[in-house]
Structure formats: C-alpha cells, structure tokens
Design an enzyme around this catalytic site. Structure first.
Site, PDB file in Angstrom:
ATOM      1  N   GLU A  37       0.839  -1.195   0.000  1.00 28.15           N
ATOM      2  CA  GLU A  37       0.000   0.000   0.000  1.00 28.15           C
ATOM      3  C   GLU A  37       0.882   1.256   0.000  1.00 28.15           C
ATOM      4  O   GLU A  37       2.024   1.228   0.480  1.00 28.15           O
ATOM      5  CB  GLU A  37      -0.882  -0.016   1.271  1.00 28.15           C
ATOM      6  N   ASN A 184     -12.357  -1.454  -0.889  1.00 24.59           N
ATOM      7  CA  ASN A 184     -11.636  -2.031   0.251  1.00 24.59           C
ATOM      8  C   ASN A 184     -12.281  -1.562   1.543  1.00 24.59           C
ATOM      9  O   ASN A 184     -12.561  -0.368   1.707  1.00 24.59           O
ATOM     10  CB  ASN A 184     -10.174  -1.561   0.231  1.00 24.59           C
ATOM     11  N   GLU A 185     -12.522  -2.472   2.439  1.00 24.15           N
ATOM     12  CA  GLU A 185     -13.097  -2.147   3.753  1.00 24.15           C
ATOM     13  C   GLU A 185     -14.155  -1.058   3.614  1.00 24.15           C
ATOM     14  O   GLU A 185     -14.096  -0.011   4.272  1.00 24.15           O
ATOM     15  CB  GLU A 185     -11.996  -1.740   4.749  1.00 24.15           C
ATOM     16  N   GLU A 308      -5.797  -9.263   3.721  1.00 22.10           N
ATOM     17  CA  GLU A 308      -5.026  -8.521   4.729  1.00 22.10           C
ATOM     18  C   GLU A 308      -5.000  -9.353   5.995  1.00 22.10           C
ATOM     19  O   GLU A 308      -6.060  -9.638   6.570  1.00 22.10           O
ATOM     20  CB  GLU A 308      -5.649  -7.145   5.023  1.00 22.10           C
ATOM     21  N   GLN A 357       2.224  -5.914   5.792  1.00 19.18           N
ATOM     22  CA  GLN A 357       2.421  -5.630   4.384  1.00 19.18           C
ATOM     23  C   GLN A 357       3.854  -5.990   4.005  1.00 19.18           C
ATOM     24  O   GLN A 357       4.647  -6.290   4.882  1.00 19.18           O
ATOM     25  CB  GLN A 357       2.104  -4.176   4.101  1.00 19.18           C
TER      26      GLN A 357
HETATM   27  O1  AHR Z   1      -2.925  -2.490   6.270  1.00 15.11           O
HETATM   28  C1  AHR Z   1      -3.268  -1.271   6.842  1.00 15.11           C
HETATM   29  C2  AHR Z   1      -4.749  -0.948   6.716  1.00 15.11           C
HETATM   30  O2  AHR Z   1      -5.486  -1.881   7.430  1.00 15.11           O
HETATM   31  C3  AHR Z   1      -5.333  -1.018   5.332  1.00 15.11           C
HETATM   32  O3  AHR Z   1      -5.126   0.141   4.612  1.00 15.11           O
HETATM   33  C4  AHR Z   1      -6.789  -1.206   5.605  1.00 15.11           C
HETATM   34  O4  AHR Z   1      -7.452  -1.908   4.590  1.00 15.11           O
HETATM   35  C5  AHR Z   1      -6.807  -1.942   6.933  1.00 15.11           C
HETATM   36  O5  AHR Z   1      -7.659  -1.360   7.845  1.00 15.11           O
END
Ligand code: AHR
Length: 504
Positions: A37, A184-185, A308, A357
């Site tokens: 990210e 995403n989310e 994730e 990540q």
């Molecule tokens: O990985 C960090 C964050 O965690 C991501 O941006 C988000 O999707 C999650 O809440």
C-alpha cells in the site's frame, strides 16, 4: 485436539499422523500473496528509490529488495491499498513523473503523495517479482467510469484513446490484470457503508470492471473483518455470481485493543501467549465465514480472499504513527507459520491471502534503513513454507498438548502437510510453547518415505529480531533432531520454533 498425555515441566509429547492416503485439494499458490500500500515507507523508500538514487536500482526499484522478494516466489501482489485505494485516482499516476500531481495521503499521516509510483511502475514491479498484479480499485470516492477506464488503459490492445495513451506513456503491449478488487473495507475507510448499500454499489461498479483483449479478471468484493458474518451473508445472498472472490481481513493485536496494541519487542510471555492465542482465531473466522458461504455456494466457486492479515503493534518509538513501522521478531515468525498452516487447512475455500504488508509496514518480510536491508523472521517462514505453494493439501491429526499461561490454554503445537508435484511430502510444525521442547512421534499413513530432512527457525529469546547492524538472530538452520524407526519419525522441536520437514 488437546492431548491428555502426561507432560513434564520441560518437555511436551505429541502424536502427529500425516494422512497421505486422504489427499485433499490443491493449496492455491495465491495463499502466499503480499500487499503493498502507499503507506509509510513501503512504496517510497522500501521499493521505489527512483532512477537517480545512489541505492542500486532497476528502473527505480531497489535491486536488493526485489532480489530478496523474488526468492519468495510471490504469486500475487495487491496494490495500491488498503484504505489508500479508495482515495486513489489512477490518472494521477501516469505520464511524465515530473508532471504528476502531488496529493495528500489523507489516510496515512497526511504526507505528500508524489505519484512517482503509479500504474506503470507497479506493473514493472510485479513483472520484476514474477507476481500476478491484483489491483484494488476505488469505489469509495471514485466512479464506475474511473474503473472502466483504468481497465481499458491497462488491458486493451485496441486503437482506443486510452490504449494509445498507455502506448504514449511507454507501454506498447497491454498488461494482464487477473485480479481486481472492487473497493476495500467499505464498511470503514472505504465509505462507511452499510452492507446492503455496498452490495448494490458493488453490483454497479463491478459491471464496469471489463476485460479487454483476452484478459480474464477475477472480481473481488470487499469483505468482512474478523467475525462480521452478517457482512458475508448479505454479500453472498445479494451479489452471488457477480463476484468471484470475497475478502476477509483479520489483524492480530496482542491486546485486542486498537488504542493500546502492545509493543513489537520487549514483551513478556503473557503477551507472546496472548498474540498466538489471538492469531489462532483465524481458523475459527475462516471456518465460520466458509460455513456462511457454503449456504449460498456449496460448489465453492467464490474464493475467500484473506487479503489482509498479520500482526499490528504500536509503531516503533520515534517513528511516525501514520507509517505503521514495527519490528518483527520470532513471535511474528510463529504468527506467520500458524496462519499459513490455517490457510492450508482451508485450501478448499481460501483461494488467496496477502500478508500486510510487504516492506517496512506492519508484519513486513523486509525492513530497510537507508541503503541497509534486513530479512525479518517472517521472511524466513515464507521462504521455508514456499514448498507448500500449489501442492496437494494432506490432512493431519495432531494430539497437541496444552500450552498454558495463567488460566488460559492453547495447543502447544500447530501443523500442516502437503505433497508436491514430485511426490515429496512437506510437514510444517510450530511449537508455540515459549519454554518447553516437544517430542513428536509422527507417522505417515498411505506412504513410506525413505528419507527425512528439515530446517528449523528459532532463537534464544521470544522477541529476538534481525537488527540492521548485527548478525541475524533469527535465521533458518538445518534440523537434525529426529530419528526414523519402523516407519515412524520421532522429532524433538525446540521451544518457540518453526520446523519444515521434507519426506521423500
Ligand atoms: O494495512 C493497513 C490498513 O489496514 C489497510 O489500509 C486497511 O485496509 C486496513 O484497515
């Protein structure tokens, strides 16, 4: 299963049966995916240093980091977010770099996003790694038109204006985009939507995620976090065949408290235990989300994409909070091994996963400091476990004794097994107990392997790390503590360790 055998204070014993006669489906390689990210020092610094940097690079990408990542055989890489994805407008990241707009990365520390790393740079990175690109699209603040046009820009071989713009920007051939995330989310940073609203939005946006010029795309819907089974239920019932994947996010916090997560190092055995206990919940979450998905999709056509996962601690003291930079210790190695074992167990439904990540952020496999780079304990687990990629999942039975701290108990051992295309069996076993070695009596039913070899990852302390200026403290070593007798293998695993065996 918890064992009932008598246990001594310094050693546990267990029985492990590898059911080679009951081979299951394939462990999808994509379970070994990563996530990059625009956050902290992941993209800028960790990967992208620019062509003019004194740090050796290939077209702006750090040569050392790319070479180390390449050794992991990364199957798939998710980009550009995360929360960043729902604020990202792809046109900002194309064309001459000195003309790209500077934006504010509002979600991650309000830092300036130069857009030096955009679609072309990401595709080059994926290509250098040999990883399939997984693009996360902007549903929260973007438009269906933006998604439609991004796909056309990337994948069309036609004479259209957008395909020609890509050519003008230096890429003649279209790329393949096999995976596309539609938001995403979206229950949180991706627009704070109710699931019913997101389901409708998903249907609208996904309609415009088109495939051009022979590209085949798997559309992945934004899924639940942790135990939000309602989200999965509504998505499965309302979206059904319009998605091929549904995501699940679960982060392991030692305390379970987002305001006080706990440090990455300098923790005690109680925090070690609590972290492993919480990470084991991944098994329950996957099982229950799968149960919901099975109601609507018994053929398991829709993949559960755990895109994730990993540990989330308080940021390293002295680093910006919005950068999510944390150390990575032996504890993280065990977390990684346990989660990968869990994904193997659920290989019939889990089609993809991505650790959060890749570099310098959360549970990273690589940390960098200027020109320096270290491979974290988590890196070594991914390297040791890569033998499971694309292999056939083999069920196991493990009578694991208890590992008890205070009033709470978890299994002291955790394992999985697979058989590769050449016929070799690989068994990965984690000893979660911080203090006691484990003697494991292992038998393989339905096969008679003649040779055993293995590697072990452990260290002197539960929070041992690989530091920049010291020899690495957590690195794999040959594993020789086993005996083979009458088709039975007796292994002695050190406390707090990960072992991967090869049986041929
Ligand atoms: O990985 C960090 C964050 O965690 C991501 O941006 C988000 O999707 C999650 O809440």
């Amino acid at each position: 299963m918890f064992g009932t055998m008598a246990q001594s204070p310094d050693r546990v014993t267990a029985d492990l049966t590898v059911r080679a006669d009951q081979a299951k489906g394939t462990i999808n390689r994509n379970i070994y995916g990563h996530f990059a990210e625009h956050l902290g020092r992941l993209v800028y610094d960790g990967i992208w240093v620019g062509e003019g940097s004194r740090i050796p690079n290939t077209r702006g990408m750090r040569t050392d980091v790319v070479a180390a990542l390449k050794s992991l055989d990364i199957p798939v890489l998710r980009w550009p977010g995360g929360c960043f994805a729902d604020e990202y407008h792809w046109r900002d990241g194309i064309g001459p770099r000195d003309q790209r707009p500077k934006r504010i990365n509002t979600h991650w520390g309000g830092v300036i996003e130069t857009n030096a790393f955009g679609t072309h740079e990401f595709m080059d990175l994926a290509d250098q790694l040999g990883a399939a690109p997984y693009i996360a699209g902007n549903l929260g603040s973007g438009s269906p038109r933006e998604m439609l046009e991004w796909m056309e820009y990337m994948t069309s071989d036609s004479d259209s204006e957008l395909a020609n713009l890509r050519r003008k920007n230096g890429r003649a051939q279209p790329w393949k985009v096999p995976y596309f995330g539609v938001g995403n989310e979206n229950w949180g940073c991706g627009g704070n939507m109710r699931v019913e609203y997101y389901a409708d939005e998903y249907r609208r946006f996904a309609t415009y995620v088109k495939s051009y010029s022979g590209n085949r795309v798997v559309r992945i819907a934004s899924g639940a976090s942790d135990e939000n089974y309602t989200w999965t239920d509504v998505m499965m019932s309302r979206v059904g065949r319009q998605m091929q994947g549904l995501s699940l996010h679960y982060y392991t916090l030692p305390t379970g408290d987002w305001n006080r997560k706990g440090p990455a190092t300098g923790f005690d055995e109680a925090a070690w235990f609590a972290t492993l206990k919480r990470t084991l919940r991944m098994d329950e979450f996957i099982a229950k989300h799968s149960e919901v998905m099975d109601k609507y999709d018994p053929e398991k056509r829709v993949g559960l994409m755990v895109d994730e996962w990993g540990t989330w601690y308080d940021p390293e003291p002295g680093t910006p909070g919005g950068g999510l930079f944390q150390q990575n210790s032996l504890r993280d190695a065990l977390v990684a091994a346990i989660n990968l074992n869990i994904f193997h167990k659920h290989a019939d439904r889990v089609q993809m996963a991505a650790i959060a990540q890749m570099v310098n952020v959360l549970q990273a496999v690589i940390l960098t400091q200027g020109e320096k780079m270290v491979l974290t304990p988590t890196y070594h687990v991914f390297e040791m476990f890569k033998v499971h990629q694309g292999a056939t999942a083999i069920p196991i039975e493990l009578t694991a004794p208890e590992y008890r701290v205070g009033q709470s108990a978890i299994p002291a051992l955790h394992a999985s097994a697979s058989k590769d295309a050449a016929g070799a069996y690989h068994v990965s076993i984690v000893n979660l107990d911080a203090n006691r070695a484990a003697t494991v009596t292992m038998k393989v039913t339905g096969a008679s392997p003649a040779t055993v070899a293995g590697r072990v990852l452990t260290a002197g302390a539960i929070d041992a790390i690989n530091a920049f200026d010291k020899p690495p403290a957590v690195t794999p070593a040959p594993f020789t503590a086993f005996q083979v007798q009458n088709g039975q293998v007796t292994l002695t695993l050190p406390s707090k360790s990960v072992v991967v065996l090869e049986l041929k």
